[in-house]
Design a protein around this motif. Structure first.
Motif, PDB file in Angstrom:
ATOM      1  N   TYR A 131       0.780 -13.704  -2.486  1.00  0.00           N
ATOM      2  CA  TYR A 131      -0.469 -14.136  -3.469  1.00  0.00           C
ATOM      3  C   TYR A 131      -0.746 -12.912  -4.370  1.00  0.00           C
ATOM      4  O   TYR A 131      -1.163 -12.911  -5.554  1.00  0.00           O
ATOM      5  N   THR A 132      -0.454 -11.393  -3.705  1.00  0.00           N
ATOM      6  CA  THR A 132      -0.669 -10.332  -4.645  1.00  0.00           C
ATOM      7  C   THR A 132       0.213 -10.284  -5.864  1.00  0.00           C
ATOM      8  O   THR A 132      -0.131  -9.979  -7.085  1.00  0.00           O
ATOM      9  N   VAL A 133       1.530 -10.751  -5.578  1.00  0.00           N
ATOM     10  CA  VAL A 133       2.466 -10.843  -6.698  1.00  0.00           C
ATOM     11  C   VAL A 133       2.111 -11.957  -7.818  1.00  0.00           C
ATOM     12  O   VAL A 133       2.165 -11.980  -8.931  1.00  0.00           O
ATOM     13  N   GLN A 134       1.729 -13.082  -7.030  1.00  0.00           N
ATOM     14  CA  GLN A 134       1.535 -14.296  -8.071  1.00  0.00           C
ATOM     15  C   GLN A 134       0.222 -14.138  -8.741  1.00  0.00           C
ATOM     16  O   GLN A 134       0.240 -14.331 -10.006  1.00  0.00           O
ATOM     17  N   TYR A 135      -0.766 -13.576  -8.163  1.00  0.00           N
ATOM     18  CA  TYR A 135      -2.147 -13.172  -9.032  1.00  0.00           C
ATOM     19  C   TYR A 135      -2.204 -11.640  -9.766  1.00  0.00           C
ATOM     20  O   TYR A 135      -3.236 -11.433 -10.582  1.00  0.00           O
ATOM     21  N   ASN A 136      -0.959 -11.040  -9.531  1.00  0.00           N
ATOM     22  CA  ASN A 136      -0.901  -9.616 -10.262  1.00  0.00           C
ATOM     23  C   ASN A 136      -1.923  -8.761  -9.732  1.00  0.00           C
ATOM     24  O   ASN A 136      -2.400  -7.992 -10.493  1.00  0.00           O
ATOM     25  N   ILE A 137      -2.390  -8.685  -8.539  1.00  0.00           N
ATOM     26  CA  ILE A 137      -3.201  -7.733  -7.881  1.00  0.00           C
ATOM     27  C   ILE A 137      -2.583  -6.680  -7.176  1.00  0.00           C
ATOM     28  O   ILE A 137      -2.142  -6.694  -6.140  1.00  0.00           O
ATOM     29  N   LYS A 138      -2.114  -5.546  -8.167  1.00  0.00           N
ATOM     30  CA  LYS A 138      -1.267  -4.485  -7.772  1.00  0.00           C
ATOM     31  C   LYS A 138      -1.986  -3.727  -6.588  1.00  0.00           C
ATOM     32  O   LYS A 138      -1.212  -3.116  -5.581  1.00  0.00           O
ATOM     33  N   LYS A 139      -2.956  -3.344  -6.650  1.00  0.00           N
ATOM     34  CA  LYS A 139      -3.967  -2.741  -5.548  1.00  0.00           C
ATOM     35  C   LYS A 139      -3.751  -3.381  -4.011  1.00  0.00           C
ATOM     36  O   LYS A 139      -3.167  -2.707  -3.256  1.00  0.00           O
ATOM     37  N   ASP A 140      -3.837  -4.625  -3.952  1.00  0.00           N
ATOM     38  CA  ASP A 140      -3.436  -5.307  -2.749  1.00  0.00           C
ATOM     39  C   ASP A 140      -1.943  -5.203  -2.674  1.00  0.00           C
ATOM     40  O   ASP A 140      -1.542  -5.288  -1.146  1.00  0.00           O
ATOM     41  N   GLU A 141      -1.161  -5.188  -3.666  1.00  0.00           N
ATOM     42  CA  GLU A 141       0.153  -5.378  -3.348  1.00  0.00           C
ATOM     43  C   GLU A 141       0.477  -4.189  -2.596  1.00  0.00           C
ATOM     44  O   GLU A 141       1.264  -3.999  -1.596  1.00  0.00           O
ATOM     45  N   GLY A 142       0.328  -2.844  -3.219  1.00  0.00           N
ATOM     46  CA  GLY A 142       0.313  -1.733  -2.645  1.00  0.00           C
ATOM     47  C   GLY A 142      -0.092  -1.652  -1.219  1.00  0.00           C
ATOM     48  O   GLY A 142       0.759  -0.999  -0.236  1.00  0.00           O
ATOM     49  N   ARG A 143      -1.179  -2.101  -0.898  1.00  0.00           N
ATOM     50  CA  ARG A 143      -1.821  -2.125   0.469  1.00  0.00           C
ATOM     51  C   ARG A 143      -0.863  -2.991   1.348  1.00  0.00           C
ATOM     52  O   ARG A 143      -0.706  -2.176   2.412  1.00  0.00           O
ATOM     53  N   VAL A 144      -0.433  -4.005   1.101  1.00  0.00           N
ATOM     54  CA  VAL A 144       0.305  -4.894   2.010  1.00  0.00           C
ATOM     55  C   VAL A 144       1.564  -4.265   2.199  1.00  0.00           C
ATOM     56  O   VAL A 144       2.120  -4.319   3.132  1.00  0.00           O
ATOM     57  N   TYR A 145       2.183  -3.869   1.164  1.00  0.00           N
ATOM     58  CA  TYR A 145       3.566  -3.001   1.250  1.00  0.00           C
ATOM     59  C   TYR A 145       3.399  -1.914   2.228  1.00  0.00           C
ATOM     60  O   TYR A 145       4.082  -1.560   3.265  1.00  0.00           O
ATOM     61  N   TRP A 146       2.239  -1.160   2.030  1.00  0.00           N
ATOM     62  CA  TRP A 146       2.061   0.051   2.968  1.00  0.00           C
ATOM     63  C   TRP A 146       1.814  -0.462   4.587  1.00  0.00           C
ATOM     64  O   TRP A 146       2.359   0.020   5.406  1.00  0.00           O
ATOM     65  N   ILE A 147       0.944  -1.621   4.600  1.00  0.00           N
ATOM     66  CA  ILE A 147       0.778  -2.074   6.051  1.00  0.00           C
ATOM     67  C   ILE A 147       2.444  -2.478   6.642  1.00  0.00           C
ATOM     68  O   ILE A 147       2.536  -1.727   7.802  1.00  0.00           O
TER      69      ILE A 147
END
Length: 184
Positions: A131-147
């Motif tokens: 969903y972060t990629v689909q919606y282009n929400i980079k902040k959360d994308e970075g957070r999920v990758y970090w987790i």
């Protein structure tokens, strides 16, 4: 607390909307202090009853569901935490609150991780990542990758952990660039 005083004022005025908003603020505030979890839980459950069946109060309901999820997670009452988190996810998806849906998916993954269900947690984190990629929400994308980097590193999968850490850094760098935050 100011929220509790505000609730009293709105109650005297018979202002339902003011009462609901001030009670939601009270629940949210109390949920952040371990000494007041029981009060936050009590007021949160009361507020859910007050707004039950009122579809116009979905944003307040999400706030309360998030608070209850957090409270039950801290109390290690994981089944209750998952129940409220699932409700929050459903509401966020129904009303297209994309960033909140992602946040609640991450919260759900965190609960599974607390229960030592690492594979289940990773599956949820990966769903959130889609969903972060689909919606282009980079902040959360970075957070999920970090987790995911942390989870993989904890499992001894250092190479995969490093790949996720690099992806997190890349996503967060985009956010820093977008918001004009300098990189040293």
């Amino acid at each position: 607390m100011v929220s509790k005083e505000a609730f009293g004022i709105f109650e005297e005025l018979g202002d339902r909307r003011g009462m609901i908003s001030s009670l939601a603020n009270l629940v949210s505030s109390l949920a952040h202090d371990d000494l007041y979890h029981n009060d936050a839980e009590k007021y949160g459950l009361q507020l859910l009853e007050i707004i039950k069946g009122d579809d116009t109060e979905f944003s307040i309901e999400v706030i309360v569901l998030n608070a209850l999820t957090s409270i039950y997670r801290k109390k290690k009452k994981f089944e209750s935490a998952k129940t409220y988190c699932k409700k929050a996810i459903e509401l966020c998806q129904r009303y297209e609150m994309k960033d909140r849906a992602i946040l609640n998916l991450i919260n759900f993954g965190n609960i599974l991780r607390d229960e030592k269900n690492i594979e289940g947690a990773k599956a949820i984190y990966n769903e959130a990542l889609v969903y972060t990629v689909q919606y282009n929400i980079k902040k959360d994308e970075g957070r999920v990758y970090w987790i995911l980097a942390s989870v993989e590193a904890a499992d001894g999968n250092l190479e995969i952990g490093l790949e996720y850490a690099e992806k997190s850094f890349t996503a967060c760098s985009v956010v820093n660039y977008y918001y004009g935050i300098a990189n040293a």
